[in-house]
Design an enzyme around this catalytic site. Structure first.
Site, PDB file in Angstrom:
ATOM      1  CB  SER A   1      -0.974  -0.048   1.177  1.00 15.62           C
ATOM      2  OG  SER A   1      -1.926   0.995   1.101  1.00 15.62           O
TER       3      SER A   1
ATOM      4  CG  HIS B   1      -6.140   0.014  -1.204  1.00 17.23           C
ATOM      5  ND1 HIS B   1      -5.221   0.673  -1.997  1.00 17.23           N
ATOM      6  CD2 HIS B   1      -5.581  -0.057   0.040  1.00 17.23           C
ATOM      7  CE1 HIS B   1      -4.147   0.976  -1.273  1.00 17.23           C
ATOM      8  NE2 HIS B   1      -4.348   0.550  -0.042  1.00 17.23           N
TER       9      HIS B   1
END
Length: 389
Positions: A86, A189
């Site tokens: 991430s 996300h």
């Protein structure tokens, strides 16, 4: 072959940078990055409590800064592969030579602030789904109108979306699976983060990235990214796209990685790699304090590039972006001159050929794969060196 991993949000711990600030120059470095990111990284890394560093706007630049601060104490020239989870992918991009540290920290500050703002628009969240049949887990997530935001391997998928839908998933978990609500601000996300993606894209448009000089694995699909502009596009898109850490770990295995160093705050990614790739016998060092530096440097010495006192030219390695059969360009031979963007081959896949291009001017010094060789994502295909004097 050695890989260095940069962790993502959720790995932070109160005071985890305190010992690092005792090193010469470390505090000045953090104060400079604080000015760029818009948050007090020294305070956050030393004195702030758990609730304060859980704030997305603060956590993201803190994690990127922590990884870069520790990596500056390692012989990174001997590292072959880098990857980040991430927001950790911004740190990995710097370690790969694609982004200056200042750009990575600045983007992390923007990313964190904009994702926090997107979380405030409507009530969303995330839940970890542990165990169960992978196909059934994904089907259940979809049936509840949720998104598989993180696929972390080792029987762990993170579902994200509306809070009421997450509650229903928790009440009706897939067979042989547990659902655990995560203490996060929103559905990272997923399409809920579209405003943050747009804001990050506007800032990233002003950055001129370099092409990675190491194998850099992308969260989007686990493939190696060879071009800086493509990397920047992927980093922006990642805000709304799922994190496919499972595919990154698969590529680590395909590449034959023998050792891993996880940068601070370390432990989460090391645990996933240990469980997912336990059959590979990978040696792991979690770098959490300066006391762990000797072990990390020893790992680099044993698994990194063999050191040499002889002068050697700088090489760039062209890697496969996908799995398939490699087909070099007919007539292109070792010793030939190639230029940036020149086609040197393609990888044949079921969906069609994927072009492979040189990402630097120089000499084709060595083919690392040959005609009809099966290749994996991120596998080195050719080595390109500087022109002879």
């Amino acid at each position: 072959m050695l890989a260095v991993l940069s962790p993502g949000q959720g790995s932070q711990k109160p005071g985890f940078l305190a010992s690092w600030l005792e090193l010469p120059g470390a505090e000045a470095r953090l104060r400079w990055w604080s000015a760029l990111s818009g948050v007090d990284l020294v305070h956050l890394g030393t004195a702030a409590g758990a609730d304060e560093i859980k704030d997305t706007a603060r956590t993201q630049p803190l994690l990127v800064a922590a990884a870069l601060l520790a990596a500056e104490r390692l012989p990174m020239h001997d590292v072959s592969v880098v990857a980040g989870h991430s927001v950790g992918e911004l740190g990995a991009a710097t370690l790969a030579g694609a982004l200056p540290a200042e750009a990575a920290v600045t983007l992390a500050g923007v990313r964190g602030r904009e994702m926090a703002a997107a979380c405030a628009l409507e009530p969303t969240g995330m839940s970890a789904v542990l165990g169960g049949d992978p196909a059934e887990v994904l089907a259940a997530i979809d049936a509840h109108g949720l998104h598989p935001a993180n696929r972390n391997g080792a029987g762990q998928v993170v579902a994200a979306g509306a809070l009421d839908a997450l509650a229903k998933l928790g009440a009706e978990p897939p067979a042989k699976a547990r659902v655990i609500a995560l203490q996060v601000a929103g559905a990272f996300h997923t399409p809920y983060m579209a405003p943050a993606e747009q804001a990050l894209a506007a800032v990233a448009a002003g950055i001129t990235p370099a092409d990675p000089t190491r194998i850099l694995l992308s969260n989007l699909d686990g493939n190696a990214v060879a071009h800086g502009r493509e990397l920047l596009t992927r980093l922006v898109r990642q805000v709304t796209a799922p994190v496919r850490w499972d595919l990154c770990m698969r590529t680590l295995g395909d590449l034959g990685v023998t050792a891993v160093i996880e940068l601070p705050p370390a432990g989460t990614l090391a645990g996933l790699v240990k469980r997912e790739l336990k059959a590979n016998g990978i040696e792991i060092v979690t770098l959490n304090t300066p006391d762990d530096l000797p072990a990390a440097r020893d790992l680099v010495a044993r698994h990194g590039t063999a050191p040499s006192h002889e002068p050697s030219p700088a090489f760039r390695v062209v890697v496969a972006g996908t799995a398939g059969l490699f087909q070099p360009v007919e007539g292109l031979a070792e010793g030939d001159t190639v230029s940036t963007g020149q086609l040197i081959g393609h990888v044949s896949t079921r969906q069609g050929p994927v072009e492979v291009a040189a990402h630097g001017d120089g000499l084709l010094t060595e083919w690392l794969a040959h005609h009809d060789d099966p290749v994996a994502p991120g596998q080195p295909l050719a080595r390109i060196g500087g022109h002879p004097a």
